[in-house]
Write a protein that holds these residues in place. Structure first.
Motif, PDB file in Angstrom:
ATOM      1  N   GLU A  57      60.515  46.478 -74.070  1.00  0.00           N
ATOM      2  CA  GLU A  57      61.618  45.538 -73.842  1.00  0.00           C
ATOM      3  C   GLU A  57      61.603  44.982 -72.419  1.00  0.00           C
ATOM      4  OE1 GLU A  57      65.162  48.725 -72.689  1.00  0.00           O
ATOM      5  OE2 GLU A  57      65.190  47.707 -74.634  1.00  0.00           O
ATOM      6  N   ASN A  58      60.830  45.601 -71.531  1.00  0.00           N
ATOM      7  CA  ASN A  58      60.696  45.099 -70.156  1.00  0.00           C
ATOM      8  C   ASN A  58      59.564  44.090 -69.996  1.00  0.00           C
ATOM      9  OD1 ASN A  58      62.804  46.719 -69.069  1.00  0.00           O
ATOM     10  ND2 ASN A  58      61.430  48.495 -69.136  1.00  0.00           N
ATOM     11  N   ASP A  59      58.780  43.892 -71.062  1.00  0.00           N
ATOM     12  CA  ASP A  59      57.665  42.953 -70.988  1.00  0.00           C
ATOM     13  C   ASP A  59      58.152  41.504 -71.096  1.00  0.00           C
ATOM     14  OD1 ASP A  59      55.821  45.005 -70.799  1.00  0.00           O
ATOM     15  OD2 ASP A  59      55.463  45.075 -72.968  1.00  0.00           O
ATOM     16  N   ILE A  60      57.296  40.590 -70.650  1.00  0.00           N
ATOM     17  CA  ILE A  60      57.499  39.164 -70.863  1.00  0.00           C
ATOM     18  C   ILE A  60      56.491  38.710 -71.907  1.00  0.00           C
ATOM     19  CG2 ILE A  60      57.559  36.868 -69.823  1.00  0.00           C
ATOM     20  CD1 ILE A  60      59.700  38.827 -68.764  1.00  0.00           C
ATOM     21  N   VAL A  61      56.986  38.251 -73.029  1.00  0.00           N
ATOM     22  CA  VAL A  61      56.113  37.786 -74.108  1.00  0.00           C
ATOM     23  C   VAL A  61      56.006  36.262 -74.029  1.00  0.00           C
ATOM     24  CG1 VAL A  61      55.891  37.505 -76.606  1.00  0.00           C
ATOM     25  CG2 VAL A  61      56.583  39.714 -75.644  1.00  0.00           C
ATOM     26  N   ILE A  62      54.773  35.775 -73.965  1.00  0.00           N
ATOM     27  CA  ILE A  62      54.522  34.330 -74.021  1.00  0.00           C
ATOM     28  C   ILE A  62      54.028  34.004 -75.424  1.00  0.00           C
ATOM     29  CG2 ILE A  62      53.330  32.361 -72.992  1.00  0.00           C
ATOM     30  CD1 ILE A  62      55.075  33.872 -71.007  1.00  0.00           C
ATOM     31  N   ASP A  63      54.788  33.206 -76.149  1.00  0.00           N
ATOM     32  CA  ASP A  63      54.472  32.848 -77.533  1.00  0.00           C
ATOM     33  C   ASP A  63      53.709  31.530 -77.547  1.00  0.00           C
ATOM     34  OD1 ASP A  63      54.551  31.995 -80.233  1.00  0.00           O
ATOM     35  OD2 ASP A  63      56.579  31.176 -79.935  1.00  0.00           O
ATOM     36  N   ALA A  64      52.388  31.606 -77.810  1.00  0.00           N
ATOM     37  CA  ALA A  64      51.553  30.409 -77.941  1.00  0.00           C
ATOM     38  C   ALA A  64      50.738  30.512 -79.226  1.00  0.00           C
ATOM     39  CB  ALA A  64      50.640  30.262 -76.729  1.00  0.00           C
ATOM     40  N   LEU A  65      51.400  30.963 -80.291  1.00  0.00           N
ATOM     41  CA  LEU A  65      50.712  31.167 -81.559  1.00  0.00           C
ATOM     42  C   LEU A  65      50.540  29.864 -82.335  1.00  0.00           C
ATOM     43  CD1 LEU A  65      52.498  34.475 -82.606  1.00  0.00           C
ATOM     44  CD2 LEU A  65      50.057  34.220 -82.090  1.00  0.00           C
ATOM     45  N   TYR A  66      51.665  29.201 -82.599  1.00  0.00           N
ATOM     46  CA  TYR A  66      51.637  27.959 -83.371  1.00  0.00           C
ATOM     47  C   TYR A  66      52.537  26.925 -82.695  1.00  0.00           C
ATOM     48  CZ  TYR A  66      49.541  30.780 -87.070  1.00  0.00           C
ATOM     49  OH  TYR A  66      48.711  31.613 -87.800  1.00  0.00           O
ATOM     50  N   GLY A  67      52.081  25.687 -82.663  1.00  0.00           N
ATOM     51  CA  GLY A  67      52.832  24.636 -81.995  1.00  0.00           C
ATOM     52  C   GLY A  67      53.405  23.622 -82.959  1.00  0.00           C
ATOM     53  N   SER A  68      53.445  22.379 -82.510  1.00  0.00           N
ATOM     54  CA  SER A  68      54.092  21.312 -83.268  1.00  0.00           C
ATOM     55  C   SER A  68      53.308  20.881 -84.501  1.00  0.00           C
ATOM     56  CB  SER A  68      54.315  20.098 -82.361  1.00  0.00           C
ATOM     57  OG  SER A  68      53.075  19.616 -81.864  1.00  0.00           O
ATOM     58  N   GLY A  69      52.073  21.321 -84.620  1.00  0.00           N
ATOM     59  CA  GLY A  69      51.262  20.933 -85.780  1.00  0.00           C
ATOM     60  C   GLY A  69      51.460  21.803 -87.001  1.00  0.00           C
ATOM     61  N   LEU A  70      52.320  22.803 -86.921  1.00  0.00           N
ATOM     62  CA  LEU A  70      52.535  23.705 -88.053  1.00  0.00           C
ATOM     63  C   LEU A  70      53.053  22.936 -89.261  1.00  0.00           C
ATOM     64  CD1 LEU A  70      52.545  26.805 -88.792  1.00  0.00           C
ATOM     65  CD2 LEU A  70      55.005  26.723 -88.315  1.00  0.00           C
ATOM     66  N   ASN A  71      52.444  23.175 -90.445  1.00  0.00           N
ATOM     67  CA  ASN A  71      52.847  22.431 -91.638  1.00  0.00           C
ATOM     68  C   ASN A  71      53.178  23.324 -92.828  1.00  0.00           C
ATOM     69  OD1 ASN A  71      50.304  23.286 -92.454  1.00  0.00           O
ATOM     70  ND2 ASN A  71      49.360  21.263 -92.194  1.00  0.00           N
ATOM     71  N   LYS A  72      53.190  24.639 -92.640  1.00  0.00           N
ATOM     72  CA  LYS A  72      53.589  25.542 -93.722  1.00  0.00           C
ATOM     73  C   LYS A  72      54.220  26.794 -93.112  1.00  0.00           C
ATOM     74  CE  LYS A  72      49.084  27.873 -94.093  1.00  0.00           C
ATOM     75  NZ  LYS A  72      47.985  28.255 -95.009  1.00  0.00           N
ATOM     76  N   PRO A  73      55.079  27.476 -93.874  1.00  0.00           N
ATOM     77  CA  PRO A  73      55.718  28.682 -93.340  1.00  0.00           C
ATOM     78  C   PRO A  73      54.692  29.762 -93.004  1.00  0.00           C
ATOM     79  CG  PRO A  73      56.845  27.913 -95.321  1.00  0.00           C
ATOM     80  CD  PRO A  73      55.564  27.130 -95.223  1.00  0.00           C
ATOM     81  N   LEU A  74      55.019  30.564 -92.029  1.00  0.00           N
ATOM     82  CA  LEU A  74      54.145  31.678 -91.656  1.00  0.00           C
ATOM     83  C   LEU A  74      54.162  32.734 -92.750  1.00  0.00           C
ATOM     84  CD1 LEU A  74      55.074  32.196 -87.881  1.00  0.00           C
ATOM     85  CD2 LEU A  74      53.364  30.676 -88.884  1.00  0.00           C
ATOM     86  N   ASP A  75      53.009  33.362 -92.970  1.00  0.00           N
ATOM     87  CA  ASP A  75      52.938  34.443 -93.948  1.00  0.00           C
ATOM     88  C   ASP A  75      51.909  35.464 -93.487  1.00  0.00           C
ATOM     89  OD1 ASP A  75      50.537  33.148 -94.399  1.00  0.00           O
ATOM     90  OD2 ASP A  75      51.032  32.453 -96.423  1.00  0.00           O
ATOM     91  N   ASN A  76      51.772  36.518 -94.263  1.00  0.00           N
ATOM     92  CA  ASN A  76      50.767  37.561 -94.044  1.00  0.00           C
ATOM     93  C   ASN A  76      50.763  38.042 -92.591  1.00  0.00           C
ATOM     94  OD1 ASN A  76      50.033  37.318 -96.778  1.00  0.00           O
ATOM     95  ND2 ASN A  76      48.670  35.588 -96.299  1.00  0.00           N
ATOM     96  N   LEU A  77      49.595  38.092 -91.944  1.00  0.00           N
ATOM     97  CA  LEU A  77      49.489  38.675 -90.607  1.00  0.00           C
ATOM     98  C   LEU A  77      50.291  37.872 -89.570  1.00  0.00           C
ATOM     99  CD1 LEU A  77      48.299  40.853 -88.788  1.00  0.00           C
ATOM    100  CD2 LEU A  77      46.242  39.433 -88.540  1.00  0.00           C
ATOM    101  N   SER A  78      50.307  36.558 -89.713  1.00  0.00           N
ATOM    102  CA  SER A  78      51.090  35.738 -88.776  1.00  0.00           C
ATOM    103  C   SER A  78      52.555  36.131 -88.818  1.00  0.00           C
ATOM    104  CB  SER A  78      50.941  34.253 -89.114  1.00  0.00           C
ATOM    105  OG  SER A  78      49.610  33.823 -88.958  1.00  0.00           O
ATOM    106  N   ALA A  79      53.085  36.290 -90.034  1.00  0.00           N
ATOM    107  CA  ALA A  79      54.492  36.671 -90.178  1.00  0.00           C
ATOM    108  C   ALA A  79      54.728  38.080 -89.655  1.00  0.00           C
ATOM    109  CB  ALA A  79      54.905  36.568 -91.643  1.00  0.00           C
ATOM    110  N   GLU A  80      53.798  38.999 -89.918  1.00  0.00           N
ATOM    111  CA  GLU A  80      53.934  40.369 -89.411  1.00  0.00           C
ATOM    112  C   GLU A  80      53.974  40.395 -87.890  1.00  0.00           C
ATOM    113  OE1 GLU A  80      51.674  43.691 -91.137  1.00  0.00           O
ATOM    114  OE2 GLU A  80      50.849  42.220 -92.540  1.00  0.00           O
ATOM    115  N   LEU A  81      53.095  39.615 -87.272  1.00  0.00           N
ATOM    116  CA  LEU A  81      53.045  39.580 -85.815  1.00  0.00           C
ATOM    117  C   LEU A  81      54.345  39.011 -85.240  1.00  0.00           C
ATOM    118  CD1 LEU A  81      51.693  39.902 -83.087  1.00  0.00           C
ATOM    119  CD2 LEU A  81      50.457  37.759 -83.509  1.00  0.00           C
TER     120      LEU A  81
END
Length: 449
Positions: free
Chosen positions: A149-173
């Motif tokens: 909880e003391n870490d800083i997480v930078i989220d750069a997984l998916y940007g504005s080009g996403l065209n479907k809901p996240l699933d499987n490993l992406s959703a788990e992460l």
């Protein structure tokens, strides 16, 4: 046309006017662009500056790092999660720049066995050239890292080009990141969030902060995404403004600068007869507070004269609370029922606050709608009465202004599953009935015919 107005504390009366010649220049820099238009803006900048795409990515990353370095996080561990698209390329560039600033950084790349986009691969090579780059690949749920909880997480997984809901490993992460209670900074948009349509029910990163590039995105202005987007900061990455003159959009963000440009100052020799006579119709037994507030607001907003049309039970309340206002008293004790004489003398009429939905009051509203030929402003119970008699919508004077909150909007036009659907309906109904719809929220939507 749709405008979104940002919430601001306002402390002064104002009158606003705008003509067509002003419109283009004033609104050019506040267009709300969709994902395709933003990609085109990137390409326009690449071609006309000129700059390489990886050079533009570097500039965006530097803006993010400059923002990060201003926070008191220098000694905190930065965990940067990257997909293999351009958003992930941003993340890799941010990681390298943070490492060069001697911050503790670990990089986690979501791995599906496919090569990344060219600029992602280019930034990955640059990162490998640093001797202290701590790079990991997330290939299954067993390789999800521990996040404090003391870490800083930078989220750069998916940007504005996403065209479907996240699933499987992406959703788990993403769920793993959300459960960490760490501070989360999303780059451009939180991963899992669609830019131009609703994401209700989808898995998405719940950002503490969102650093978005160059301009606001529609998704970052929608109430339904409030739990996801956190505090939004727009970073100028130097996209060429000339591009905006080459496109058309129907949505604009109304800000303080625009308001100040269309503000019409009062004439120093003006007086109460110069600025019109307004009528506020509302109130019923037990609900006089609403019409008192509306009357005070009407006077504060700049009406030269203000009259309140109220039931008998509200006379003392109104005259004590707002002695500057005049009153017209209905013959009924507890509600409004009878149309006042000569309503055409009023320059503007606002109707609805606290008036209730009794049958007599519904009939009264129908008389207002049929008899008054100038635009009406209808709010609160005025809207609820309209919802009980939707055929009256087509009788509204052209240019009338309806100001519902989301539940009132749904009573008028049917239930909606998300804010994007309400926005679409608002545009349709504004055109159909030749009215202005003001859908109130933190960012208020104004739909014009």
């Amino acid at each position: 046309m749709v405008s979104l107005i940002q919430s601001q504390n306002q402390h002064s009366a104002a009158v606003f006017t705008i003509n067509h010649s002003q419109f283009h220049s004033l609104f050019l820099n506040v267009q709300i662009l969709d994902a395709e238009q933003i990609r085109a803006w990137d390409q326009y900048t690449i071609q006309h500056e000129p700059i390489s795409s990886i050079g533009l990515m570097e500039r965006a990353a530097q803006q993010c790092v400059d923002w990060l370095l201003k926070e008191a996080w220098r000694n905190k561990h930065h965990l940067i999660f990257c997909g293999k698209g351009n958003n992930g390329g941003d993340g890799l560039a941010i990681a390298r720049l943070l490492l060069q600033n001697q911050l503790p950084v670990s990089i986690y790349i979501l791995e599906f066995g496919k090569i990344g986009r060219p600029d992602f691969q280019g930034n990955l090579q640059r990162l490998h050239d640093l001797p202290n780059a701590d790079i990991h690949f997330v290939q299954s749920s067993t390789t999800l890292p521990t996040i404090s909880e003391n870490d800083i997480v930078i989220d750069a997984l998916y940007g504005s080009g996403l065209n479907k809901p996240l699933d499987n490993l992406s959703a788990e992460l993403v769920n793993h990141i959300n459960q960490s209670n760490a501070t989360i900074v999303s780059i451009d948009v939180p991963s899992g969030l669609f830019m131009d349509k609703s994401s209700v029910g989808n898995i998405a990163v719940k950002a503490t902060y969102t650093l978005t590039f160059q301009c606001h995105k529609l998704a970052l202005l929608m109430q339904e995404n409030a739990p996801i987007i956190g505090e939004v900061t727009v970073l100028d990455i130097g996209l060429k403004k000339e591009f905006l003159a080459t496109i058309e959009t129907s949505s604009y963000l109304l800000d303080e600068k625009i308001i100040r440009n269309i503000f019409k100052p009062r004439h120093r020799f003006g007086h109460k007869g110069t600025y019109g006579h307004a009528l506020i119709a509302g109130g019923s037994y037990g609900k006089m507070g609403a019409v008192v507030l509306a009357t005070k607001a009407c006077m504060r907003s700049g009406a030269g004269l203000t009259t309140a049309f109220i039931p008998k039970c509200g006379y003392n309340i109104l005259q004590i609370s707002a002695p500057e206002a005049m009153t017209i008293i209905d013959e009924e004790e507890r509600l409004l029922s009878t149309l006042p004489d000569d309503i055409e003398k009023f320059a503007a009429i606002g109707i609805g606050p606290g008036m209730g939905t009794a049958p007599e009051t519904q009939h009264l509203l129908s008389f207002f709608v049929r008899r008054y030929k100038k635009p009406l402003v209808i709010d609160a119970d005025g809207l609820n009465n309209l919802a009980l008699n939707t055929s009256w919508l087509q009788l509204l004077p052209p240019g009338s202004i309806l100001t519902p909150h989301p539940k009132e909007f749904d009573r008028l036009f049917g239930n909606h599953v998300n804010d994007f659907a309400r926005m679409e309906t608002a545009q349709q109904k504004a055109k159909l009935y030749n009215i202005i719809l003001v859908l109130k929220s933190h960012h208020t939507l104004i739909a014009f015919p």
